[in-house]
Write a protein that holds these residues in place. Structure first.
Motif, PDB file in Angstrom:
ATOM      1  N   ASP A 190       0.752  -1.234   0.015  1.00 14.31           N
ATOM      2  CA  ASP A 190      -0.023  -0.082  -0.091  1.00 14.31           C
ATOM      3  C   ASP A 190       1.034   1.254  -0.005  1.00 14.31           C
ATOM      4  O   ASP A 190       0.399   2.180  -0.085  1.00 14.31           O
ATOM      5  CB  ASP A 190      -0.928   0.035   1.260  1.00 14.31           C
ATOM      6  CG  ASP A 190      -0.190  -0.396   2.483  1.00 14.31           C
ATOM      7  OD1 ASP A 190      -0.734  -0.916   3.243  1.00 14.31           O
ATOM      8  OD2 ASP A 190       1.227  -0.308   2.272  1.00 14.31           O
ATOM      9  N   LYS A 191       2.128   1.248   0.167  1.00 12.47           N
ATOM     10  CA  LYS A 191       3.212   2.296  -0.045  1.00 12.47           C
ATOM     11  C   LYS A 191       3.401   2.600  -1.631  1.00 12.47           C
ATOM     12  O   LYS A 191       4.121   3.520  -1.618  1.00 12.47           O
ATOM     13  CB  LYS A 191       4.407   2.030   0.832  1.00 12.47           C
ATOM     14  CG  LYS A 191       4.153   1.936   2.417  1.00 12.47           C
ATOM     15  CD  LYS A 191       5.092   1.845   3.149  1.00 12.47           C
ATOM     16  CE  LYS A 191       5.175   1.873   4.574  1.00 12.47           C
ATOM     17  NZ  LYS A 191       4.016   0.709   4.810  1.00 12.47           N
ATOM     18  N   THR A 192       3.219   1.627  -2.285  1.00  9.61           N
ATOM     19  CA  THR A 192       3.399   1.821  -3.692  1.00  9.61           C
ATOM     20  C   THR A 192       2.303   2.638  -4.269  1.00  9.61           C
ATOM     21  O   THR A 192       1.336   2.305  -4.339  1.00  9.61           O
ATOM     22  CB  THR A 192       3.615   0.488  -4.384  1.00  9.61           C
ATOM     23  OG1 THR A 192       4.534  -0.331  -3.531  1.00  9.61           O
ATOM     24  CG2 THR A 192       4.003   0.493  -5.892  1.00  9.61           C
ATOM     25  N   GLU A 193       2.873   3.762  -5.141  1.00  8.01           N
ATOM     26  CA  GLU A 193       1.904   4.494  -5.783  1.00  8.01           C
ATOM     27  C   GLU A 193       1.719   3.858  -7.350  1.00  8.01           C
ATOM     28  O   GLU A 193       3.080   3.984  -7.981  1.00  8.01           O
ATOM     29  CB  GLU A 193       2.440   5.899  -5.911  1.00  8.01           C
ATOM     30  CG  GLU A 193       1.482   6.891  -6.642  1.00  8.01           C
ATOM     31  CD  GLU A 193       1.959   8.374  -6.667  1.00  8.01           C
ATOM     32  OE1 GLU A 193       3.091   8.527  -6.521  1.00  8.01           O
ATOM     33  OE2 GLU A 193       1.356   9.182  -7.351  1.00  8.01           O
ATOM     34  N   VAL A 194       0.745   3.468  -7.875  1.00  4.62           N
ATOM     35  CA  VAL A 194       0.559   2.833  -9.245  1.00  4.62           C
ATOM     36  C   VAL A 194      -0.261   4.144  -9.928  1.00  4.62           C
ATOM     37  O   VAL A 194      -1.260   4.631  -9.727  1.00  4.62           O
ATOM     38  CB  VAL A 194      -0.380   1.735  -9.121  1.00  4.62           C
ATOM     39  CG1 VAL A 194      -0.697   1.223 -10.626  1.00  4.62           C
ATOM     40  CG2 VAL A 194       0.310   0.826  -8.242  1.00  4.62           C
TER      41      VAL A 194
END
Ligand code: GLC
Length: 608
Positions: free
Chosen positions: A461-465
């Motif tokens: 959830d820390k990854t910005e897609v």
């Protein structure tokens, strides 16, 4: 039911099949016999048509549904309605309803859509394919249908063919292994089951159909419905072997090919249809024509239809997929039999075969849908099976510069990633042809998970897609902010002749999209195609990793499972990947064989 008195042998489920066939055949009038040989499309299947013309079979063409997004129960209502009309006829012979369930029950909204055959060929997992057949059979019966026009056992010799993805691959041995779909669809016959005799285990199974007999994948230049130029020895070595495996599993029906063999149309070829398939190989099920296959026997198409019927039925066609002009078919067929141009013995043989399959399939005992099967449609277990098939079908063509510097698996905790390309978020593209419609569609056409959906679930959830269908200039200008990019490009859906291609390039300027991104951001390319396509040097050179995902169907998570490292790659090419179309067709046995990636190629992402 021991002890119950039956007025006729054919109605007694405990009587031997052959006795039931003989008894029922002896009771049929000529119109009733010809009716059994007649298959019509659902849109002309009125109650009076079924009852008055004694129709033996109904089908739906690709995309012909009760209504848009009809669910399995809607299909079952429709088919059971047809069946009640058939049961109301004088002798109450049930219809057999057929449908192109070629990668799951793909016409039905909410059904599990499995990877197409070329992807399954990449798995080389016969047991997986059998399990897919068993799951498909449940979902097909849940919709009321009794017969799946599958498997296509074409041996693919030229990827320019528009039906390449319906083949399990270019190697006859591989295709033979993948015929395990028959045992999945029909159930596994007992050891002692006689070769070539139809088999269906029960009401949770369906009648299978080995197609298209024979040589459909070997036509010159891959032209659909074209001409296979080959010696009989080559047919025996390359195109016939999968049928031997199908017959050994009790395949109950075979569909004739539109194509020709050395200029002789298969639908009119007595030697192959009767002397080889029925007499030499011992096939005891029934042979069905392809859609309007008889019309194609004449020039102009459909002219002199009476003669086409005579030629095809005398050659060995038992059931005719008319499918609309059935009144003309019945009229001409009746005239041909009464004139002796089609012997009554030929009619009796055809009807015997059809009745045999109907008895073996249990249609007299279970003519209507078992609604408890509706719970299997698109169920978690089937979707997990499809996800497993997707995982096992992925072929890793490139992974970093070399084994010491692998690019995959991807870091699921990356800070910011770009997902782009025409095929990153399109369920219809993932499924390809023969899905919801004949040719297939774009968009959220059914229940499923796109590659983008799957990536969003897979990363932390820390990854910005960041998702863009087409990468924008602004995004590419700020490329330094991305840890990596996933670019999904490929073919738009197609079926049959509209899929024939002499270019085989990636549509929508897919190569430009790939290189525009790969020049700026470390990039994984995922190809969603029904066959090998042109891979330009810039695509191969600029990308960090390259995966052939074929046409994976509804369960896009299977791709994320592997590219993020939960599973390793295990897929191997089921077909040679060419360098340029001018080199086609490729033949691994030839000295000139010079593929970009050879048959059987596939890297692993985790060092072994
Ligand atoms: C098509 C195909 C065949 C299919 C049939 C019924 O034209 O050739 O594979 O089963 O018609 O849709």
């Amino acid at each position: 039911m021991v002890g119950k008195e039956w007025s006729c042998v054919y109605q007694n489920p405990d009587a031997p099949v052959e006795a039931r066939v003989k008894d029922l055949l002896s009771r049929l009038t000529l119109p009733e016999k010809i009716g059994q040989m007649t298959q019509i499309e659902r849109t002309v299947a009125s109650p009076t048509a079924i009852t008055d013309s004694f129709i033996g079979s109904i089908l739906n063409s690709g995309g012909s549904a009760p209504f848009e997004d009809a669910k399995s129960s809607d299909w079952a209502d429709m088919i059971d309605g047809f069946q009640r009309s058939a049961l109301a006829s004088r002798l109450g012979i049930p219809i057999i309803y057929g449908t192109d369930a070629v990668h799951g029950n793909n016409n039905v909204y909410g059904a599990t859509v499995f990877p197409h055959n070329i992807a399954l060929g990449a798995t080389r997992d016969a047991e997986l394919v059998r399990r897919i057949g068993a799951a498909t059979a449940l979902e097909v019966r849940a919709s009321g249908a009794h017969w799946a026009f599958a498997p296509c056992v074409a041996v693919l010799k030229d990827p320019r063919w528009g039906r390449s993805y319906e083949s399990y691959g270019e190697d006859a041995g591989l295709v033979c292994e993948m015929t395990s779909l028959v045992s999945g669809l029909q159930g596994v016959p007992p050891e002692e089951h006689p070769n070539g005799y139809p088999f269906v285990a029960g009401r949770n199974n369906v009648v299978a159909c080995a197609k298209h007999f024979v040589g459909d994948g070997g036509t010159d230049k891959g032209i659909n419905e074209g001409n296979t130029i080959a010696s009989y020895e080559d047919l025996e070595k390359i195109h016939i072997p999968p049928y031997l495996d199908c017959l050994a599993q009790g395949v109950s029906t075979v569909m004739a090919s539109y194509s020709s063999w050395n200029g002789s149309s298969l639908h009119a070829d007595y030697f192959l249809l009767t002397e080889i398939l029925k007499e030499k190989l011992g096939f005891k099920g029934f042979l069905v024509s392809d859609w309007e296959g008889l019309d194609r026997l004449s020039e102009p198409w459909g002219s002199n239809y009476r003669n086409c019927i005579k030629t095809a039925v005398n050659a060995g066609i038992d059931m005719v997929m008319v499918p609309f002009n059935y009144k003309q078919f019945i009229k001409d067929m009746t005239d041909l039999v009464e004139s002796g141009e089609i012997p009554m013995a030929r009619v009796n043989d055809a009807v015997e075969r059809i009745l045999r399959v109907k008895f073996v399939a249990g249609l007299f005992e279970y003519p209507l849908t078992d609604r408890s099967l509706l719970a299997t449609v698109g169920c978690k277990e089937h979707r997990e099976l499809a996800r497993e098939a997707v995982r096992k079908s992925l072929v890793l063509l490139k992974n970093g510069k070399n084994a010491d510097t692998p690019f995959l698996p991807l870091d699921r905790n990356a800070k910011r990633i770009l997902v782009t390309g025409t095929h990153a978020d399109d369920l219809g593209y993932q499924c390809g042809g023969w899905t919801k419609t004949w040719f297939g569609l774009s968009g959220r056409i059914t229940v499923g998970t796109t590659l983008l959906d799957a990536i969003k679930v897979a990363v932390g959830d820390k990854t910005e897609v960041i998702y863009e269908k087409t990468p924008s200039k602004e995004t590419l200008a700020s490329s330094e902010g991305f840890s990596y990019a996933i670019v999904a490009v490929g073919e738009t859906p197609y079926a049959e002749a509209i899929g024939d291609s002499s270019e085989l390039t990636i549509p929508f300027n897919g190569s430009d999209i790939v290189t525009a991104v790969a020049e700026k951001i470390p990039t994984l390319v995922i190809l969603i195609t029904g066959r090998p396509v042109v891979l330009e040097p810039r695509v191969l050179g600029e990308t960090k990793a390259l995966v052939a995902a074929w046409l994976p169907g509804t369960e896009g998570q299977g791709i994320a499972d592997v590219v993020f490292g939960d599973y390793d790659f295990e897929g191997k090419l089921p077909v040679s990947w060419f360098k340029c179309v001018e080199h086609l067709p490729l033949d691994p046995r030839a000295n000139s064989y010079d593929p970009l990636f050879p048959l059987g190629f596939g890297l692993n992402s985790k060092p072994v």
